[in-house]
Scaffold this active site. Structure first.
Site, short mmCIF file in Angstrom:
data_model
loop_
_atom_site.label_atom_id
_atom_site.label_comp_id
_atom_site.label_asym_id
_atom_site.label_seq_id
_atom_site.Cartn_x
_atom_site.Cartn_y
_atom_site.Cartn_z
CB CYS A 84 8.35 4.70 11.81
SG CYS A 84 6.74 4.37 11.08
CB CYS A 87 11.29 9.49 15.41
SG CYS A 87 10.91 11.14 14.85
CG HIS A 88 10.15 5.23 16.43
ND1 HIS A 88 9.91 5.39 17.77
CD2 HIS A 88 9.12 5.84 15.78
CE1 HIS A 88 8.76 6.06 17.93
NE2 HIS A 88 8.28 6.35 16.74
CG HIS A 364 20.33 18.49 12.06
ND1 HIS A 364 19.98 17.27 11.58
CD2 HIS A 364 19.88 19.38 11.13
CE1 HIS A 364 19.35 17.38 10.42
NE2 HIS A 364 19.28 18.67 10.13
CG HIS A 407 17.25 23.64 11.09
ND1 HIS A 407 17.67 24.22 9.92
CD2 HIS A 407 17.24 22.30 10.85
CE1 HIS A 407 17.91 23.27 9.02
NE2 HIS A 407 17.65 22.10 9.56
#
Ligand code: DHE
Length: 584
Positions: A84, A87-88, A364, A407
């Protein structure tokens, strides 16, 4: 057998008007659905496996807290970091996913959380329960865990770094000249992901020269400007500095710079060759400048701060890609959650000057254009690429790539028959490859716009690759769910990109490797120094056979297959010369 395929849709030759260049205007972000559903793009979220192992205590209990034992909390914490937190957020303040702080979770309550985790949401939350990825008990546990305060993992400052720092061979005890007969410039450092090792493979004989223990699941390798030192960083933030001049190359210094990390780089500016190294971490959110000979930590800088556009504090902005300028004594540091690109001037680290460029959120990876002046980097969750002029030290443009979740890796530089020098990125979320004009002098109308869109094998692409001497552009698709697609690579002929519908050739790399067990994924092409061979990893499960397939760049035929029981889960490959000179 290779196959020739036509792109399934006509390639788009975009005019300047068609491609949307936002230049220095940061607004108008087109929000992509958050998350990570079952598509390839969303399964590519960080899994914070190291943080998940840290022992966590239940933070101070409050009246009404759900009942949970210490071991249950630890189990939930591990699941949270592995599944998790990518993302969180580590502190549950939200990143590409929603915030899950207790004020919010208690507002919606246990049943809502349990159902949400079970069934997911169209906005991208995976259906952890109904997909079978989490048992009913785990879902129940996680819903209760989210009603408790998060347990922040420990900080990692100078005392912790110094404690972990080891100089195994002091600089004065190292050789003063190369002591082996390895052609260092054509050596490949290959990540053996699940073995916690790298393999050094000779580019001419394909012989594994040595296998060296490193941190956990090494992410990338970078080479010092002289080509002597190889630096590798594990997901556990451990750096190994390997001396390639030794009779048998070995680690001469090591350090841990945090708990979770992905990037390391060295100073490349004339006069500063091999002087400094830098590493960035996901946790704690910071970067550290180290001595280039010993990895002694010299200066740690936190990246906590304001998000570039909302001007709201973010407590855990992760450090993603770092590259080293060829024009100024600067490291270029991508800070993901605040959307800032930092130009860290290492000419005087006591009086450190950092230029903070507002770019876009969720930065990224990225690489240089063919002149090495411009750094193009993907803000992948926002579908954009930011362009930095590393000579002038400023933002040049921000543009949409017209595909879902760009990407690029370091990207690929091509000499396009119509548009001149262009830089390519593929996408995680669809089959498109965006070619972006990079020549503001001779092709000013196309510079920093998508000049052409190609259609490759399918979504789930991670890396593109080309070489200045090659007429080919290779596009992988390792995260595509279809085994045939993830086991192949598409190749476009650069000189034929002026055609209405450019064809691509499909190379069945897994078939060439002769591996029939598992579902190996073909990932990350890397050229040898000469640029006449490109190597692909055939990345299988840890207990199954993997391989590296070497393709002849002229004929597109397989030239060699490297198979060896030591080749466990090979992923990234870094040719010493191409990596240090930024040739791609
Ligand atoms: Fe990577 C580069 C982060 C998953 C292989 N990866 C990078 C960089 C970052 C990053 C920030 C750029 C470093 C730089 O240039 O300084 N990668 C992440 C993640 O957060 C993510 C999504 C999830 C995670 O938990 O780590 C992730 N990466 C992967 C993989 O699963 C890959 C395919 C296999 C592996 O070895 O883990 C993978 N990443 C790579 C490779 C590069 C890379 C091979 C360098 C490519 C290059 O050509 O430079």
């Amino acid at each position: 057998m290779t196959q020739i395929r036509t792109a399934r849709r006509p390639a788009l030759l975009a005019s300047a008007a068609l491609a949307l260049v936002l230049a220095t205007t940061p607004a108008m972000a087109q929000e992509k659905p958050e998350g990570h559903g079952s598509d390839p793009a969303s399964s590519y979220e960080p899994s914070l496996t190291t943080l998940g192992q840290i022992q966590a205590e239940i933070p101070g209990r409050k009246p009404g807290d759900p009942v949970m034992t210490g071991p249950e909390y630890q189990k939930a914490n591990t699941i949270y970091f592995e599944r998790c937190a990518g993302c969180h957020g580590v502190l549950r303040n939200g990143a590409t996913g929603k915030a899950l702080t207790v004020d919010l979770t208690r507002d919606v309550g246990f049943e809502y959380l349990r159902d949400f985790i079970t069934y997911g949401s169209p906005a991208g939350m995976p259906n952890w329960g109904t997909s079978g990825e989490m048992t009913e008990e785990d879902v129940d546990l996680m819903a209760r865990y989210l009603l408790l305060d998060p347990a922040p993992p420990p900080e990692f400052g100078m005392p912790e770094m110094r404690e972990s720092w080891k100089v195994l061979v002091a600089p004065e005890d190292r050789p003063t000249e190369k002591m082996n007969d390895i052609d260092i410039d054509n050596l490949f450092s290959v990540t053996l992901r699940d073995a916690g090792q790298i393999a050094l493979i000779d580019g001419a004989s394909y012989e594994i020269k040595s296998v060296i223990d490193t941190g956990y699941a090494v992410h990338i390798s970078r080479i010092s400007a002289s080509g002597r030192y190889l630096l590798v960083i594990g997901r556990d933030a451990k750096i190994n500095m390997i001396d390639l001049w030794m009779e048998e190359p070995a680690t001469v210094a090591e350090i841990k710079v945090g708990s979770e990390a992905r990037s390391v780089e060295t100073s490349k500016m004339k006069g500063f060759e091999d002087k400094y190294a830098i590493a960035g971490s996901y946790w704690p959110p910071q970067y550290v400048i180290m001595d280039g000979d010993t990895l002694e930590p010299l200066k740690i800088k936190s990246t906590r701060g304001m998000i570039y556009d909302e001007q709201v504090f973010h407590p855990e902005p992760r450090v993603a890609a770092i590259v080293s300028s060829h024009f100024r004594p600067e490291f270029i540091v991508n800070v993901k959650e605040t959307g800032k690109i930092l130009l860290v001037d290492y000419s005087d680290i006591q009086n450190l000057k950092v230029t903070e460029i507002e770019a876009e959120r969720f930065l990224h990876d990225g690489g240089f254009d063919s002149t090495k002046r411009y750094f193009l980097t993907a803000a992948n969750a926002r579908g954009r690429v930011a362009v930095i002029d590393t000579k002038e030290g400023e933002l040049t443009a921000i543009l949409e790539t017209d595909g879902e979740t760009p990407h690029p890796g370091r990207g690929a530089n091509l000499d396009h028959p119509v548009f001149g020098p262009v830089w390519a990125t593929s996408h995680l979320g669809d089959d498109t490859v965006a070619l972006i004009g990079t020549d503001p002098v001779n092709h000013p109308d196309q510079a920093w716009t998508v000049v052409q869109q190609l259609y490759a094998l399918g979504g789930g692409s991670l890396f593109v690759k080309s070489h200045p001497t090659s007429d080919h552009l290779y596009v992988d698709a390792p995260l595509n769910p279809d085994a045939e697609v993830s086991g192949s690579v598409a190749v476009f002929k650069v000189s034929e990109l002026d055609q209405e519908e450019p064809e691509y050739t499909v190379l069945p790399i897994v078939e060439w490797a002769g591996i029939t067990e598992g579902q190996p994924r073909v990932v990350q092409g890397e050229y040898n120094k000469e640029g006449n061979e490109v190597w692909f990893s055939v990345w299988n499960a840890r207990d199954l056979t993997s391989a590296i397939v070497v393709v002849d760049d002229k004929t597109l035929e397989p030239k060699h297959v490297i198979k060896d029981e030591r080749l466990v889960t090979p992923t990234g490959k870094f040719n010493v010369y191409n990596t240090r000179a930024d040739v791609y």
